[in-house]
Design an enzyme around this catalytic site. Structure first.
Site, PDB file in Angstrom:
ATOM      1  N   LYS A 192       0.970  -1.269  -0.034  1.00  0.00           N
ATOM      2  CA  LYS A 192      -0.106   0.163   0.053  1.00  0.00           C
ATOM      3  C   LYS A 192       0.803   1.314   0.050  1.00  0.00           C
ATOM      4  O   LYS A 192       0.413   2.456  -0.250  1.00  0.00           O
ATOM      5  CB  LYS A 192      -0.787  -0.202   1.232  1.00  0.00           C
ATOM      6  CG  LYS A 192      -2.037  -1.075   1.037  1.00  0.00           C
ATOM      7  CD  LYS A 192      -3.310  -0.977   1.984  1.00  0.00           C
ATOM      8  CE  LYS A 192      -3.993  -1.888   1.906  1.00  0.00           C
ATOM      9  NZ  LYS A 192      -3.936  -3.385   2.315  1.00  0.00           N
TER      10      LYS A 192
HETATM   11  C1  PLP Z   1      -4.548  -4.338   2.130  1.00  0.00           C
HETATM   12  C2  PLP Z   1      -3.610  -5.517   1.820  1.00  0.00           C
HETATM   13  C3  PLP Z   1      -4.343  -6.619   1.004  1.00  0.00           C
HETATM   14  C4  PLP Z   1      -5.761  -6.484   0.291  1.00  0.00           C
HETATM   15  O1  PLP Z   1      -5.741  -5.587  -0.866  1.00  0.00           O
HETATM   16  P1  PLP Z   1      -7.012  -5.061  -1.469  1.00  0.00           P
HETATM   17  O2  PLP Z   1      -6.251  -3.838  -2.542  1.00  0.00           O
HETATM   18  O3  PLP Z   1      -7.906  -4.509  -0.198  1.00  0.00           O
HETATM   19  O4  PLP Z   1      -7.589  -6.019  -2.088  1.00  0.00           O
HETATM   20  C5  PLP Z   1      -3.565  -7.678   0.978  1.00  0.00           C
HETATM   21  N1  PLP Z   1      -2.353  -7.861   1.661  1.00  0.00           N
HETATM   22  C6  PLP Z   1      -1.962  -6.954   2.427  1.00  0.00           C
HETATM   23  C7  PLP Z   1      -0.749  -7.314   3.096  1.00  0.00           C
HETATM   24  C8  PLP Z   1      -2.866  -5.671   2.675  1.00  0.00           C
HETATM   25  O5  PLP Z   1      -2.477  -4.684   3.494  1.00  0.00           O
END
Ligand code: PLP
Length: 431
Positions: free
Chosen positions: A107
């Site tokens: 993210k």
């Molecule tokens: C947020 C997150 C996800 C999921 O991602 P999305 O875009 O919400 O599907 C998967 N793995 C980790 C470690 C995350 O922080």
């Protein structure tokens, strides 16, 4: 580029307005009017292009009217200033390590891009903007880090008390300054519901200029395409495109990947890798989308019972179920299978996965059972050190804490505890 609302009742906006608003007034999600198509030459030459150039070519069509080229170049270089390697795990399975950014989560890419865009767009306003965001774990840290000290932006993060890991909690509660953490006695879905209500509340909107930094925001969602292209750049079997398995919660990440594919990126097939929260695997079986209450798992960032970006996937496929089904599979992986895979991959291949990446790995293996000649990539969305208990359970090995993280763990947590009660959030936002 103009963006329309998937709710179909709000007017179209440009990238700047979509970024500032977050969600459309009709509660739909913004979606590009046209999906840009990159030329074949670009894909053919991708190995020779620097990552910055790839990212620029991918995102420029979306933002060109609202941002000068030099600014975009600068934002991109600040966004992807860490490695994103494609690492072989077995002969046919590769891990795309998205966890080498400042908060050790994928993210970081979206949060860093969005914070810089919003900072740039807010320069012309005398009003501050409040970024209101719910986190299941990693969003909070990435958003806190990305927006820390961004002028003109206050950040308020809601997280479910006791349901994020200690590292995650420290990442979002220790910065201070313009970053505020609200600890909610409830689940992630509760936090998300409260945030949605706040966006719809007239009184709050009169007092504060609210926006969202969840993956519903186009400025967070769209740059996630970058690393799918970086993966292909490093993919050793160019004539044989990869199956890509994406650990999924709110489905923003996988939706960015599918968008990249529609723009011309060679991908054989997508897999939405889910934990016990299996709304989408059910949907692909039945054709009926039914949200459920989220259940807690080891891969907590994916504990989502009503994935907000799924509507964008429907939009990409023009709500045509057979097309969607041909491009996308989904598997639900239990905690037991997740732990077993972490242990087995560590023992047999000397590679350490976190629980989210492991769900991606297991899903890819399940898919290969029916497609034995294919090769693929799973996205490693978080660093294993963020989930020490699960990783130690699975491998019997102590995780080494990097020094930056050890420093973080010493810092003091500052959060405000509230009930799962919208009025308490509202009071906080109005005071
Ligand atoms: C947020 C997150 C996800 C999921 O991602 P999305 O875009 O919400 O599907 C998967 N793995 C980790 C470690 C995350 O922080």
């Amino acid at each position: 580029m103009k963006f329309f609302s998937t709710g179909r009742r709000s007017s179209t906006v440009d990238f700047k307005e979509a970024t500032i608003k977050g969600q459309a007034p009709d509660k739909g999600l913004y979606f590009p009017e046209v999906i840009p198509v990159l030329d074949n030459e670009f894909i053919r030459k991708i190995e020779s292009l620097p990552n910055e150039e790839i990212a620029f070519r991918v995102i420029r069509p979306y933002v060109e009217e609202v941002m000068p080229e030099e600014k975009l170049v600068q934002i991109i270089s600040e966004t992807i200033n860490f490695p994103i390697p494609l690492v072989p795990v077995t002969e046919t399975i590769f891990s795309l390590e998205l966890f080498q950014g400042p908060t050790l989560a994928f993210k970081d890419v979206g949060a860093r891009f969005m914070s810089r865009c919003l900072g740039y767009f807010m320069k012309g306003y005398d009003k501050k903007v409040t970024v209101l965001v719910a986190t299941s774990g990693d969003t909070g840290g990435a958003v806190a880090n990305g927006f820390y000290e961004t002028e003109g932006v206050e950040v308020i993060i809601l997280y479910p008390s006791g349901k994020v890991s200690p590292v995650q909690e420290k990442q979002l509660t220790t910065l201070g300054g313009n970053i505020h953490a609200l600890e909610v006695k409830g689940t992630f879905d509760d936090c998300q519901q409260m945030v949605k209500k706040a966006f719809a509340d007239e009184e709050i909107n009169k007092k504060r200029f609210l926006t969202s930094a969840n993956s519903i925001n186009v400025a967070r969602w769209l740059p996630q395409q970058f690393y799918y292209f970086f993966a292909y750049k490093q993919w050793p079997y160019k004539k044989d495109p990869p199956v890509i398995s994406v650990p999924s919660g709110n489905f923003g990440n996988i939706c960015a990947g599918i968008l990249a594919q529609k723009s011309g990126l060679p991908v054989r097939h997508f897999i939405a890798a889910c934990n016990a929260n299996d709304v989408v695997s059910d949907y692909l079986l039945s054709g009926v989308f039914k949200s459920k209450d989220a259940v807690a798992t080891l891969s907590n960032a994916m504990d989502v019972g009503n994935p907000s970006n799924f509507v964008r996937i429907l939009e990409i496929f023009h709500h045509h179920f057979p097309d969607l089904k041909a491009q996308l599979s989904s598997f639900a992986v239990s905690d037991e299978a997740t732990l077993a895979a972490i242990g087995e991959v560590y023992a047999s291949h000397d590679y350490l996965m976190d629980p989210h990446g492991a769900v991606g790995y297991v899903s890819l293996q399940k898919y290969f059972t029916g497609h034995p000649s294919e090769k693929g990539i799973f996205l490693e969305t978080a660093h294993p050190v963020k989930f020490p208990r699960a990783v130690e359970n699975a491998t019997g090995r102590e995780t080494e804490i990097p020094s930056a993280l050890a420093e973080l763990m010493k810092k003091e947590k500052k959060s405000i505890l509230i009930d799962n009660d919208f009025d308490q959030l509202k009071e906080y936002l109005l005071y």
